[in-house]
Design a protein around this motif. Structure first.
Motif, PDB file in Angstrom:
ATOM      1  N   GLY A  52     -43.756  60.439 111.833  1.00  0.00           N
ATOM      2  CA  GLY A  52     -42.356  60.708 111.535  1.00  0.00           C
ATOM      3  C   GLY A  52     -41.960  62.099 111.978  1.00  0.00           C
ATOM      4  N   ALA A  53     -40.800  62.545 111.504  1.00  0.00           N
ATOM      5  CA  ALA A  53     -40.237  63.831 111.908  1.00  0.00           C
ATOM      6  C   ALA A  53     -40.603  64.922 110.908  1.00  0.00           C
ATOM      7  CB  ALA A  53     -38.718  63.717 112.034  1.00  0.00           C
ATOM      8  N   ALA A  54     -40.389  66.168 111.315  1.00  0.00           N
ATOM      9  CA  ALA A  54     -40.663  67.312 110.437  1.00  0.00           C
ATOM     10  C   ALA A  54     -39.800  68.487 110.860  1.00  0.00           C
ATOM     11  CB  ALA A  54     -42.136  67.695 110.476  1.00  0.00           C
ATOM     12  N   VAL A  55     -39.497  69.347 109.894  1.00  0.00           N
ATOM     13  CA  VAL A  55     -38.723  70.573 110.118  1.00  0.00           C
ATOM     14  C   VAL A  55     -39.484  71.718 109.474  1.00  0.00           C
ATOM     15  CG1 VAL A  55     -36.567  71.800 109.627  1.00  0.00           C
ATOM     16  CG2 VAL A  55     -36.515  69.346 110.128  1.00  0.00           C
ATOM     17  N   TYR A  56     -39.502  72.861 110.143  1.00  0.00           N
ATOM     18  CA  TYR A  56     -40.116  74.048 109.554  1.00  0.00           C
ATOM     19  C   TYR A  56     -39.146  75.218 109.661  1.00  0.00           C
ATOM     20  CZ  TYR A  56     -43.242  77.975 108.638  1.00  0.00           C
ATOM     21  OH  TYR A  56     -43.808  79.106 108.113  1.00  0.00           O
ATOM     22  N   THR A  57     -38.971  75.941 108.542  1.00  0.00           N
ATOM     23  CA  THR A  57     -38.226  77.196 108.523  1.00  0.00           C
ATOM     24  C   THR A  57     -39.006  78.194 107.676  1.00  0.00           C
ATOM     25  OG1 THR A  57     -36.923  76.525 106.578  1.00  0.00           O
ATOM     26  CG2 THR A  57     -35.977  76.045 108.750  1.00  0.00           C
ATOM     27  N   ASP A  58     -38.758  79.460 107.886  1.00  0.00           N
ATOM     28  CA  ASP A  58     -39.465  80.484 107.110  1.00  0.00           C
ATOM     29  C   ASP A  58     -39.183  80.351 105.623  1.00  0.00           C
ATOM     30  OD1 ASP A  58     -40.514  81.484 109.412  1.00  0.00           O
ATOM     31  OD2 ASP A  58     -39.120  83.166 109.599  1.00  0.00           O
ATOM     32  N   LYS A  59     -37.986  79.913 105.272  1.00  0.00           N
ATOM     33  CA  LYS A  59     -37.600  79.843 103.869  1.00  0.00           C
ATOM     34  C   LYS A  59     -38.203  78.636 103.163  1.00  0.00           C
ATOM     35  CE  LYS A  59     -33.562  79.620 100.795  1.00  0.00           C
ATOM     36  NZ  LYS A  59     -32.078  79.543 100.722  1.00  0.00           N
ATOM     37  N   PRO A  61     -37.214  76.640 119.461  1.00  0.00           N
ATOM     38  CA  PRO A  61     -36.183  77.473 120.076  1.00  0.00           C
ATOM     39  C   PRO A  61     -36.484  78.961 119.903  1.00  0.00           C
ATOM     40  CG  PRO A  61     -35.225  75.755 118.676  1.00  0.00           C
ATOM     41  CD  PRO A  61     -36.685  75.831 118.363  1.00  0.00           C
ATOM     42  N   THR A  62     -35.728  79.776 120.589  1.00  0.00           N
ATOM     43  CA  THR A  62     -35.908  81.226 120.506  1.00  0.00           C
ATOM     44  C   THR A  62     -35.625  81.711 119.088  1.00  0.00           C
ATOM     45  OG1 THR A  62     -35.225  81.452 122.808  1.00  0.00           O
ATOM     46  CG2 THR A  62     -35.187  83.449 121.454  1.00  0.00           C
ATOM     47  N   PRO A  63     -36.557  82.414 118.445  1.00  0.00           N
ATOM     48  CA  PRO A  63     -36.314  82.894 117.076  1.00  0.00           C
ATOM     49  C   PRO A  63     -35.217  83.946 117.045  1.00  0.00           C
ATOM     50  CG  PRO A  63     -38.357  83.807 117.942  1.00  0.00           C
ATOM     51  CD  PRO A  63     -37.902  82.783 118.936  1.00  0.00           C
ATOM     52  N   GLY A  64     -34.534  84.032 115.899  1.00  0.00           N
ATOM     53  CA  GLY A  64     -33.474  85.010 115.733  1.00  0.00           C
ATOM     54  C   GLY A  64     -32.106  84.503 116.116  1.00  0.00           C
ATOM     55  N   VAL A  65     -32.009  83.263 116.585  1.00  0.00           N
ATOM     56  CA  VAL A  65     -30.724  82.669 116.987  1.00  0.00           C
ATOM     57  C   VAL A  65     -30.340  81.615 115.954  1.00  0.00           C
ATOM     58  CG1 VAL A  65     -29.471  81.426 118.780  1.00  0.00           C
ATOM     59  CG2 VAL A  65     -31.257  83.071 119.417  1.00  0.00           C
ATOM     60  N   GLU A  66     -29.116  81.709 115.432  1.00  0.00           N
ATOM     61  CA  GLU A  66     -28.659  80.757 114.426  1.00  0.00           C
ATOM     62  C   GLU A  66     -28.661  79.348 115.000  1.00  0.00           C
ATOM     63  OE1 GLU A  66     -27.926  80.985 111.255  1.00  0.00           O
ATOM     64  OE2 GLU A  66     -28.332  83.141 111.124  1.00  0.00           O
ATOM     65  N   ARG A  67     -29.092  78.396 114.177  1.00  0.00           N
ATOM     66  CA  ARG A  67     -29.170  77.013 114.633  1.00  0.00           C
ATOM     67  C   ARG A  67     -28.880  76.060 113.492  1.00  0.00           C
ATOM     68  NH1 ARG A  67     -35.500  77.777 115.513  1.00  0.00           N
ATOM     69  NH2 ARG A  67     -34.577  79.590 116.476  1.00  0.00           N
ATOM     70  N   GLU A  68     -28.615  74.818 113.839  1.00  0.00           N
ATOM     71  CA  GLU A  68     -28.412  73.747 112.868  1.00  0.00           C
ATOM     72  C   GLU A  68     -29.417  72.637 113.170  1.00  0.00           C
ATOM     73  OE1 GLU A  68     -25.270  70.171 111.742  1.00  0.00           O
ATOM     74  OE2 GLU A  68     -24.736  71.665 113.250  1.00  0.00           O
ATOM     75  N   ASN A  69     -30.283  72.352 112.212  1.00  0.00           N
ATOM     76  CA  ASN A  69     -31.224  71.255 112.358  1.00  0.00           C
ATOM     77  C   ASN A  69     -30.573  69.958 111.883  1.00  0.00           C
ATOM     78  OD1 ASN A  69     -33.335  73.030 113.198  1.00  0.00           O
ATOM     79  ND2 ASN A  69     -33.667  73.587 111.058  1.00  0.00           N
ATOM     80  N   TYR A  70     -30.868  68.861 112.549  1.00  0.00           N
ATOM     81  CA  TYR A  70     -30.222  67.595 112.212  1.00  0.00           C
ATOM     82  C   TYR A  70     -31.177  66.440 112.478  1.00  0.00           C
ATOM     83  CZ  TYR A  70     -29.699  66.938 117.254  1.00  0.00           C
ATOM     84  OH  TYR A  70     -29.967  66.779 118.595  1.00  0.00           O
ATOM     85  N   THR A  71     -30.884  65.319 111.856  1.00  0.00           N
ATOM     86  CA  THR A  71     -31.538  64.049 112.152  1.00  0.00           C
ATOM     87  C   THR A  71     -30.465  62.986 112.262  1.00  0.00           C
ATOM     88  OG1 THR A  71     -31.834  63.522 109.803  1.00  0.00           O
ATOM     89  CG2 THR A  71     -33.658  64.654 110.917  1.00  0.00           C
ATOM     90  N   ARG A  72     -30.767  61.919 112.975  1.00  0.00           N
ATOM     91  CA  ARG A  72     -29.810  60.828 113.085  1.00  0.00           C
ATOM     92  C   ARG A  72     -30.523  59.580 113.593  1.00  0.00           C
ATOM     93  NH1 ARG A  72     -26.338  61.172 118.497  1.00  0.00           N
ATOM     94  NH2 ARG A  72     -27.901  61.942 119.959  1.00  0.00           N
ATOM     95  N   LYS A  73     -30.031  58.429 113.152  1.00  0.00           N
ATOM     96  CA  LYS A  73     -30.494  57.165 113.683  1.00  0.00           C
ATOM     97  C   LYS A  73     -29.625  56.831 114.884  1.00  0.00           C
ATOM     98  CE  LYS A  73     -31.578  52.365 112.532  1.00  0.00           C
ATOM     99  NZ  LYS A  73     -31.536  51.300 111.510  1.00  0.00           N
ATOM    100  N   VAL A  74     -30.256  56.625 116.028  1.00  0.00           N
ATOM    101  CA  VAL A  74     -29.493  56.469 117.268  1.00  0.00           C
ATOM    102  C   VAL A  74     -29.583  55.067 117.841  1.00  0.00           C
ATOM    103  CG1 VAL A  74     -29.638  58.895 117.859  1.00  0.00           C
ATOM    104  CG2 VAL A  74     -31.442  57.349 118.615  1.00  0.00           C
ATOM    105  N   GLY A  75     -30.260  54.163 117.154  1.00  0.00           N
ATOM    106  CA  GLY A  75     -30.370  52.800 117.628  1.00  0.00           C
ATOM    107  C   GLY A  75     -31.275  52.002 116.725  1.00  0.00           C
ATOM    108  N   ALA A  77     -33.841  60.229 115.850  1.00  0.00           N
ATOM    109  CA  ALA A  77     -33.818  61.507 116.557  1.00  0.00           C
ATOM    110  C   ALA A  77     -33.821  62.649 115.560  1.00  0.00           C
ATOM    111  CB  ALA A  77     -32.588  61.606 117.458  1.00  0.00           C
ATOM    112  N   ILE A  78     -34.494  63.728 115.958  1.00  0.00           N
ATOM    113  CA  ILE A  78     -34.427  64.987 115.231  1.00  0.00           C
ATOM    114  C   ILE A  78     -34.157  66.067 116.261  1.00  0.00           C
ATOM    115  CG2 ILE A  78     -36.929  65.382 115.372  1.00  0.00           C
ATOM    116  CD1 ILE A  78     -36.693  66.741 112.602  1.00  0.00           C
ATOM    117  N   GLY A  79     -33.347  67.028 115.890  1.00  0.00           N
ATOM    118  CA  GLY A  79     -32.996  68.050 116.867  1.00  0.00           C
ATOM    119  C   GLY A  79     -32.517  69.332 116.232  1.00  0.00           C
ATOM    120  N   SER A  80     -32.200  70.269 117.097  1.00  0.00           N
ATOM    121  CA  SER A  80     -31.720  71.578 116.675  1.00  0.00           C
ATOM    122  C   SER A  80     -30.625  72.014 117.640  1.00  0.00           C
ATOM    123  CB  SER A  80     -32.871  72.587 116.676  1.00  0.00           C
ATOM    124  OG  SER A  80     -32.488  73.804 116.084  1.00  0.00           O
TER     125      SER A  80
END
Length: 565
Positions: free
Chosen positions: A240-247, A287-301, A306-309
């Motif tokens: 499956g998918a996974a997300v990692y953040t410092d917090k 992605p390059t650290p220090g740049v604001e981003r939004e992590n997301y998941t979605r069912k695409v079919g 999908a998981i992305g940033s």
């Protein structure tokens, strides 16, 4: 009483082994595992807001829709020392990858004694495939721009002429693609380095619109929800998918959570990574650290997730350009490699609820492997170290067992004296233990102290790719798979029978018979366990036999000396 406690501990070990086997059987029948790694739950993040008609540059709602498509014939094929990669010019999307140094595991039932009995013949091992769009499977690495009619992973790209193979003596290779839409050109470059699975992916965004633009870039992994090809049916590893953040650290996002729209992970961050995990292997966008981003998941079919940033790019004036970089890792869950790519990436190696113990055991195994160069001998040395560390605590148990064996005739006499009066029998036995200064619980320590290590090593063998296909000697060619010739389980039965002979026989004939058949029950169960785990228990038994024999000999010598004085 001592024998009762010892039997209880043996039954605990038996029950634990049976439980693990039942857990495998549940997974084999398509049911979720009864125990093991749980998905970490944190604050609930609401779904990204936005409209598909009026895209917002920083939200997942602006992403293009996904459809499963057949692979095209004009794929670009790239060859490095570790990878055979296929890139679709439409979107410059990675649609195929073969790991040249990693082979698919041969099914256990096709090898050894089982293979002979069933008449199965193992096929020549094939390279492990991760990214793919063949045989009904979908696993893709995609990127693109949102926030306007800009190039996405559905835009036609052209290959920039240049070499597609990492030549001998060449340390790096860069392959470029160009795509344009809405007056914005994207030059996507994949840079490969010898000896590395991490791919540097850069996007040079050139603004030819005549106006300032503020696009966002997305990095996405799209995968079907099926288990990887070739994975054993009785393996309950996480896919499956996974997300990692410092917090919030490491957070799993199962395919079912994605389908239900559950987003129990940190969506906003300026660090971390997103990944797709399967047994022994992982693909991750960093992605390059220090740049604001939004992590997301979605069912695409249908069965497609999908998981992305998404990262917002600073304003690009007309006639100017800006480059955004990221690293795509797609390869084995080699913890040394993962730690070099990004903080926390080695957490994809999932040791379940015994991580606190499995991690140091893996570290010690790796250290020993660096000395002897063989994972099997590393397990042997690990067992010796564990036995040496626990020996001072186990010694009292061995002495108690030896003294209790000497008391066998007296215990039998007590049994005959008190018959079925268990209360008086137990009181008499406790008085005898007190007089002879025997701790009846002491005999349980050698078994009890091994259980946590046994379980932790079980998870290490299950999750560590370094032990996948790792040979020991002769017939043991994969320490993470069962012994194909049953030799280790048979040897384990023999050592357990010897241990039974060295220990005091229960006064109850029924209990004595049960204890006598216990080694054979364990041996049959251990047939289905990883050979590395059976090797650990076998060496532990051998060392226990030696230690118990020496203690028994010393006790006998002391008894003779006492009688002659």
């Amino acid at each position: 009483m001592g024998s009762d406690i010892q039997r209880a501990l043996l039954w605990i070990l038996f029950g634990l082994s049976a439980f693990m086997l039942y857990d495998r059987w549940e997974v084999y029948n398509g049911k979720p595992p009864l125990f093991g790694p749980e998905t970490q739950q944190t604050q609930n993040v609401s779904a990204p807001q936005g409209s598909a008609d009026t895209p917002q540059a920083s939200t997942a709602s602006a992403l293009p829709t996904e459809t499963a498509a057949a692979p095209k014939a004009d794929l670009v094929h790239i060859e490095t020392d570790l990878l055979n990669l296929s890139i679709d010019p439409t979107g410059a999307v990675i649609v195929g990858s073969e790991l040249r140094k990693e082979k698919q595991t041969t099914p256990w039932t096709d090898t050894g004694l089982v293979g002979m009995v069933l008449g199965n013949k193992p096929e020549a091992p094939k390279d492990v495939v991760l990214f793919t769009q063949e045989k009904g499977r979908t696993y893709l690495a995609q990127t693109g721009l949102i926030g306007g009619p800009y190039p996405t992973h559905k835009t036609a790209f052209k290959l920039v002429p240049g070499p597609l193979k990492l030549a001998d003596g060449q340390d790096s290779l860069t392959v470029k693609f160009e795509g344009e839409s809405g007056g914005v050109k994207v030059i996507k470059a994949y840079t490969f380095e010898r000896g590395h699975y991490g791919i540097k992916v850069s996007h040079e965004v050139v603004n030819n619109t005549g106006n300032d633009i503020t696009p966002s870039i997305y990095f996405q992994l799209t995968r079907d929800g099926d288990k990887p090809e070739g994975e054993g049916a009785m393996v309950n590893s996480y896919t499956g998918a996974a997300v990692y953040t410092d917090k919030e650290k490491f957070q799993k996002v199962s395919f079912s959570d994605i389908a239900d729209g559950d987003r129990d992970f940190q969506a906003k961050a300026d660090n971390g990574w997103i990944a797709m995990i399967q047994h022994y292997f992982v693909s991750a966008w960093v992605p390059t650290p220090g740049v604001e981003r939004e992590n997301y998941t979605r069912k695409v079919g249908d069965k497609l997730y999908a998981i992305g940033s998404i990262e917002q790019i600073n304003t690009i004036p007309s006639g100017s350009s800006k480059t955004m970089d990221a690293v795509l890792y797609s390869g084995p869950q080699d913890q040394t490699r993962l730690d070099a790519i990004a903080p926390g990436l080695s957490l994809v190696v999932d040791y379940g609820w015994l991580t606190f113990l499995a991690k140091p055991i893996y570290w010690l195994l790796s250290f020993l492997h660096g000395i002897v160069g063989n994972w099997g001998w590393a397990i042997v040395l690990l067992t010796c170290i564990v036995k040496a560390v626990l020996y001072p605590l186990s010694l009292a148990g061995y002495r108690s067992m030896a003294k209790m064996k000497d008391l066998g005739p007296r215990m039998k006499a007590l049994k005959e004296k008190y018959g079925d009066d268990k209360q008086r029998l137990n009181m008499a036995m406790m008085e005898m233990y007190k007089t002879e200064k025997i701790n009846p619980v002491g005999g349980c320590l050698p078994i009890l102290l091994q259980l946590p290590v046994f379980l932790a090593l079980y998870w290490v063998l299950l999750a560590s790719v370094e032990l996948r296909d790792a040979p020991w000697i002769f017939w043991v060619t994969d320490l993470a798979a069962p012994d194909p010739w049953f030799i280790l389980p048979i040897l384990m039965i023999i050592t357990m029978v010897i241990q039974f002979k060295l220990n005091p026989t229960p006064p109850d004939p029924v209990q004595a018979k049960m204890m006598a058949i216990m080694p054979f029950v364990f041996g049959i169960m251990f047939i289905f366990f990883a050979s590395g785990l059976v090797l650990y228990w076998l060496v532990n038994n051998i060392l226990s036999i030696v230690q118990q024999y020496l203690v028994n000999k010393q006790i006998a010598a002391d008894r003779i000396k006492k009688q002659t004085n």
